[in-house]
Design an enzyme around this catalytic site. Sequence first.
Site, PDB file in Angstrom:
ATOM      1  N   SER A 164      41.015  50.672  32.254  1.00 40.79           N
ATOM      2  CA  SER A 164      41.275  50.314  30.856  1.00 40.79           C
ATOM      3  C   SER A 164      41.759  51.550  30.130  1.00 40.79           C
ATOM      4  CB  SER A 164      39.998  49.815  30.180  1.00 40.79           C
ATOM      5  OG  SER A 164      40.194  49.732  28.776  1.00 40.79           O
ATOM      6  N   ASP A 209      29.186  38.430  43.669  1.00 44.68           N
ATOM      7  CA  ASP A 209      28.785  39.433  42.682  1.00 44.68           C
ATOM      8  C   ASP A 209      29.196  40.788  43.260  1.00 44.68           C
ATOM      9  OD1 ASP A 209      27.442  41.421  41.267  1.00 44.68           O
ATOM     10  OD2 ASP A 209      25.631  40.217  40.991  1.00 44.68           O
ATOM     11  N   VAL A 210      30.108  41.475  42.582  1.00 46.58           N
ATOM     12  CA  VAL A 210      30.667  42.714  43.148  1.00 46.58           C
ATOM     13  C   VAL A 210      29.648  43.850  43.258  1.00 46.58           C
ATOM     14  CG1 VAL A 210      33.045  42.202  42.451  1.00 46.58           C
ATOM     15  CG2 VAL A 210      31.565  43.556  40.924  1.00 46.58           C
ATOM     16  N   TYR A 246      31.318  51.833  29.098  1.00 44.39           N
ATOM     17  CA  TYR A 246      32.579  51.242  29.573  1.00 44.39           C
ATOM     18  C   TYR A 246      33.664  52.318  29.795  1.00 44.39           C
ATOM     19  CZ  TYR A 246      36.453  47.790  29.469  1.00 44.39           C
ATOM     20  OH  TYR A 246      37.550  47.012  29.751  1.00 44.39           O
ATOM     21  N   LYS A 265      35.426  53.165  33.315  1.00 46.55           N
ATOM     22  CA  LYS A 265      36.874  52.977  33.481  1.00 46.55           C
ATOM     23  C   LYS A 265      37.573  54.291  33.830  1.00 46.55           C
ATOM     24  CE  LYS A 265      37.404  48.538  32.929  1.00 46.55           C
ATOM     25  NZ  LYS A 265      37.576  47.727  34.162  1.00 46.55           N
ATOM     26  N   ASP A 318      34.368  35.186  42.033  1.00 54.54           N
ATOM     27  CA  ASP A 318      33.708  35.476  40.758  1.00 54.54           C
ATOM     28  C   ASP A 318      32.200  35.325  40.932  1.00 54.54           C
ATOM     29  OD1 ASP A 318      35.103  35.540  37.700  1.00 54.54           O
ATOM     30  OD2 ASP A 318      32.941  35.141  37.732  1.00 54.54           O
TER      31      ASP A 318
END
Length: 251
Positions: free
Chosen positions: A146, A67-68, A159, A163, A41
Amino acid sequence: MGMEMNLLDGRAAVVTGSAQGIGLAIATVLARHGASVVVSDVNAEGAEQAAADLEAQGLKAVAVPCDVTDEAAVEALADACKSAFGSLDVLVNNAGITRDATMPKMTLEDFKKVLDVHLTGAWLGTRAAARIMREQRRGAIVNISSISGKAGNFGQTNYSSAKAGMIGLTKASARELARHQIRVNAIQPGPIRTAMTAAMPPEALQKMLDNIPLGRIGEPEDIANAALFLASDLSSFITGITVEVAGGRHM
Ligand code: NAP
């Protein structure tokens, strides 16, 4: 709990954004089914705490902060899994944020940041994990998209774009990686009881609930169980698909 406990025996898994919420539920379920899990994370303290909690339950877990959106950190995350557990068999690209606003109020920065965490983060994770998985000739990658990426949510142009993009990434990478026996699939959760939905205005959440045929909000475990299926050999002939776990919302 019998045989089903052994679905991921001897496998090592990385779950991004797993200090809390859906990611933590996924890490927990994978570990209960025998996997050694890297809890990762951007919240380093949260990841340490979550890994310690899993270990206290007798499960195998280590924490690796990441951190991705940081290319070098994501490469190091994949390597850390291999050095801790000897392999990297499962990657769950779960890390996520929301920066909701209607377009006139959304800044370009809020648009780009959401794309960066979900979509670029999942691409970086997929590339780093595949580098190790292709040598093993085995791997399963699960992208947490999502239902907003299918239906398009009001106030979520950033978002929903991110997604939906993750579905394209899932299919294109599934096609590229199949010859290395790496499978890539996606999950589209509906509303799930986490910090992300707790932050929503109650009337917006109620409106969502009214449109769920199964008549309830989802629990993080509902997503974790689908992730377990896609991560394990139960789904060994499945790649490039999207599993909707949304109680029938937007079916
Ligand atoms: P959450 O409780 O907010 O957990 C997300 C985790 O990701 C947090 O620990 C967060 O850390 C971490 N994170 C944020 N940015 C990161 C980064 N750059 N690198 C690494 N980790 C980062 O959210 P959740 O509800 O469990 O959501 C998990 C995933 O499911 C997300 O991809 C989300 O879009 C998706 N999803 C959720 C729902 C829902 O209803 N909850 C529905 C559909 C899809 P901080 O807290 O420090 O930011």
